[in-house]
Design a protein around this motif. Structure first.
Motif, PDB file in Angstrom:
ATOM      1  N   ILE A   1     -42.526  18.590 -10.445  1.00  0.00           N
ATOM      2  CA  ILE A   1     -42.137  18.528  -9.161  1.00  0.00           C
ATOM      3  C   ILE A   1     -41.362  16.990  -9.071  1.00  0.00           C
ATOM      4  O   ILE A   1     -40.278  16.993  -8.430  1.00  0.00           O
ATOM      5  N   HIS A   2     -41.913  15.986  -9.951  1.00  0.00           N
ATOM      6  CA  HIS A   2     -41.365  14.902  -9.911  1.00  0.00           C
ATOM      7  C   HIS A   2     -40.248  14.365 -11.011  1.00  0.00           C
ATOM      8  O   HIS A   2     -39.351  13.587 -10.668  1.00  0.00           O
ATOM      9  N   LYS A   3     -40.310  15.264 -12.060  1.00  0.00           N
ATOM     10  CA  LYS A   3     -39.094  14.976 -12.899  1.00  0.00           C
ATOM     11  C   LYS A   3     -38.210  16.090 -13.233  1.00  0.00           C
ATOM     12  O   LYS A   3     -37.168  15.989 -13.238  1.00  0.00           O
ATOM     13  N   VAL A   4     -38.839  17.259 -13.533  1.00  0.00           N
ATOM     14  CA  VAL A   4     -38.274  18.339 -14.028  1.00  0.00           C
ATOM     15  C   VAL A   4     -37.530  19.003 -12.853  1.00  0.00           C
ATOM     16  O   VAL A   4     -36.222  18.990 -13.068  1.00  0.00           O
ATOM     17  N   LEU A   5     -37.945  19.273 -11.581  1.00  0.00           N
ATOM     18  CA  LEU A   5     -37.103  19.737 -10.573  1.00  0.00           C
ATOM     19  C   LEU A   5     -36.066  18.682 -10.223  1.00  0.00           C
ATOM     20  O   LEU A   5     -34.834  19.058 -10.080  1.00  0.00           O
ATOM     21  N   PRO A   6     -36.280  17.438 -10.094  1.00  0.00           N
ATOM     22  CA  PRO A   6     -34.980  16.529  -9.703  1.00  0.00           C
ATOM     23  C   PRO A   6     -34.008  16.470 -10.847  1.00  0.00           C
ATOM     24  O   PRO A   6     -32.566  16.593 -10.579  1.00  0.00           O
ATOM     25  N   LYS A   7     -34.248  16.655 -12.205  1.00  0.00           N
ATOM     26  CA  LYS A   7     -33.434  16.555 -13.109  1.00  0.00           C
ATOM     27  C   LYS A   7     -32.449  18.016 -13.068  1.00  0.00           C
ATOM     28  O   LYS A   7     -31.413  18.097 -13.328  1.00  0.00           O
ATOM     29  N   ALA A   8     -33.473  19.270 -12.777  1.00  0.00           N
ATOM     30  CA  ALA A   8     -32.917  20.458 -12.751  1.00  0.00           C
ATOM     31  C   ALA A   8     -31.592  20.438 -11.702  1.00  0.00           C
ATOM     32  O   ALA A   8     -30.603  21.142 -11.842  1.00  0.00           O
ATOM     33  N   VAL A   9     -32.094  20.201 -10.450  1.00  0.00           N
ATOM     34  CA  VAL A   9     -31.215  20.018  -9.358  1.00  0.00           C
ATOM     35  C   VAL A   9     -30.140  18.952  -9.472  1.00  0.00           C
ATOM     36  O   VAL A   9     -28.773  19.322  -9.348  1.00  0.00           O
ATOM     37  N   THR A  10     -30.260  17.867 -10.061  1.00  0.00           N
ATOM     38  CA  THR A  10     -29.241  16.848 -10.324  1.00  0.00           C
ATOM     39  C   THR A  10     -28.199  17.590 -11.334  1.00  0.00           C
ATOM     40  O   THR A  10     -27.178  17.427 -11.184  1.00  0.00           O
ATOM     41  N   GLU A  11     -28.741  17.998 -12.303  1.00  0.00           N
ATOM     42  CA  GLU A  11     -27.762  18.700 -13.258  1.00  0.00           C
ATOM     43  C   GLU A  11     -27.039  19.885 -12.646  1.00  0.00           C
ATOM     44  O   GLU A  11     -25.732  19.935 -12.808  1.00  0.00           O
TER      45      GLU A  11
ATOM     46  N   ASN B   1     -24.228  31.022 -12.031  1.00  0.00           N
ATOM     47  CA  ASN B   1     -24.767  29.992 -12.775  1.00  0.00           C
ATOM     48  C   ASN B   1     -26.433  29.951 -12.151  1.00  0.00           C
ATOM     49  O   ASN B   1     -27.251  29.879 -13.090  1.00  0.00           O
ATOM     50  N   ARG B   2     -26.697  30.013 -11.058  1.00  0.00           N
ATOM     51  CA  ARG B   2     -28.062  30.113 -10.600  1.00  0.00           C
ATOM     52  C   ARG B   2     -28.827  31.362 -11.164  1.00  0.00           C
ATOM     53  O   ARG B   2     -29.813  31.416 -11.118  1.00  0.00           O
ATOM     54  N   MET B   3     -28.126  32.479 -10.896  1.00  0.00           N
ATOM     55  CA  MET B   3     -28.754  33.861 -11.608  1.00  0.00           C
ATOM     56  C   MET B   3     -29.056  33.499 -12.903  1.00  0.00           C
ATOM     57  O   MET B   3     -30.006  33.866 -13.425  1.00  0.00           O
ATOM     58  N   GLN B   4     -28.329  33.119 -13.714  1.00  0.00           N
ATOM     59  CA  GLN B   4     -28.385  32.866 -15.345  1.00  0.00           C
ATOM     60  C   GLN B   4     -29.588  31.751 -15.409  1.00  0.00           C
ATOM     61  O   GLN B   4     -30.604  32.131 -16.280  1.00  0.00           O
ATOM     62  N   PHE B   5     -29.714  30.745 -14.634  1.00  0.00           N
ATOM     63  CA  PHE B   5     -30.724  29.748 -14.690  1.00  0.00           C
ATOM     64  C   PHE B   5     -31.983  30.532 -14.398  1.00  0.00           C
ATOM     65  O   PHE B   5     -33.191  30.390 -14.844  1.00  0.00           O
TER      66      PHE B   5
END
Length: 153
Positions: A77-87, A110-114
């Protein structure tokens, strides 16, 4: 920018943590097993075997499977999610198109592939969110904060 998968982002965040090597191995193994088998069908013995540690080490460090899950969700929640959204946000700004149809097609693909690339890890979050509505509210709030913040923060 290449959108890295959740497992790579999670492993990166765990590698940068202050956790011991054994704790890191337990969390990485747990994410893999929870993704593959589900939380309920994964035993602490399975986790210990995959992490190449004793089952006692798993209990000593995390007490319960729920403790392991909490230790996974925190960096998620605090590291992975912010990095994924920022990318994703950076990728969208770099691939902006004056043609709205082309841009929307790009975003959806892009989002479907993700989602397909990360379906097993996303499943863990969704399963736990259905069990714990405050987790879903918290994740939604965090995504809102990330989207409303300047890119790259």
């Amino acid at each position: 920018m290449v959108n890295r998968n959740i497992k790579a982002l999670f492993n990166e965040s765990i590698d940068q943590s202050n956790l011991s090597t054994k704790q890191q191995a337990v969390l990485k193994a747990s994410l893999e097993l929870f993704s593959e088998q589900g939380f309920d069908r994964t035993s602490t013995k399975d986790i210990a075997d995959r992490a190449a540690v004793s089952e006692g080490t798993v209990y000593k460090q995390f007490k319960t499977k729920e403790g392991i899950l909490a230790a996974i969700l925190d960096p998620f929640i605090h590291k992975v999610l912010p990095k994924a959204v920022t990318e994703f946000m950076v990728d969208m700004s770099e691939n902006a198109s004056p043609d709205i149809d082309a841009f929307l097609t790009y975003v959806i693909r892009n989002r479907m592939q993700f989602a397909m690339d990360n379906r097993l890890q996303i499943r863990i979050l969704l399963q736990e969110a259905t069990r714990n509505s405050s987790l879903l509210n918290f994740v939604g709030s965090e995504i809102g904060n990330i989207i409303n913040s300047p890119l790259g923060d």
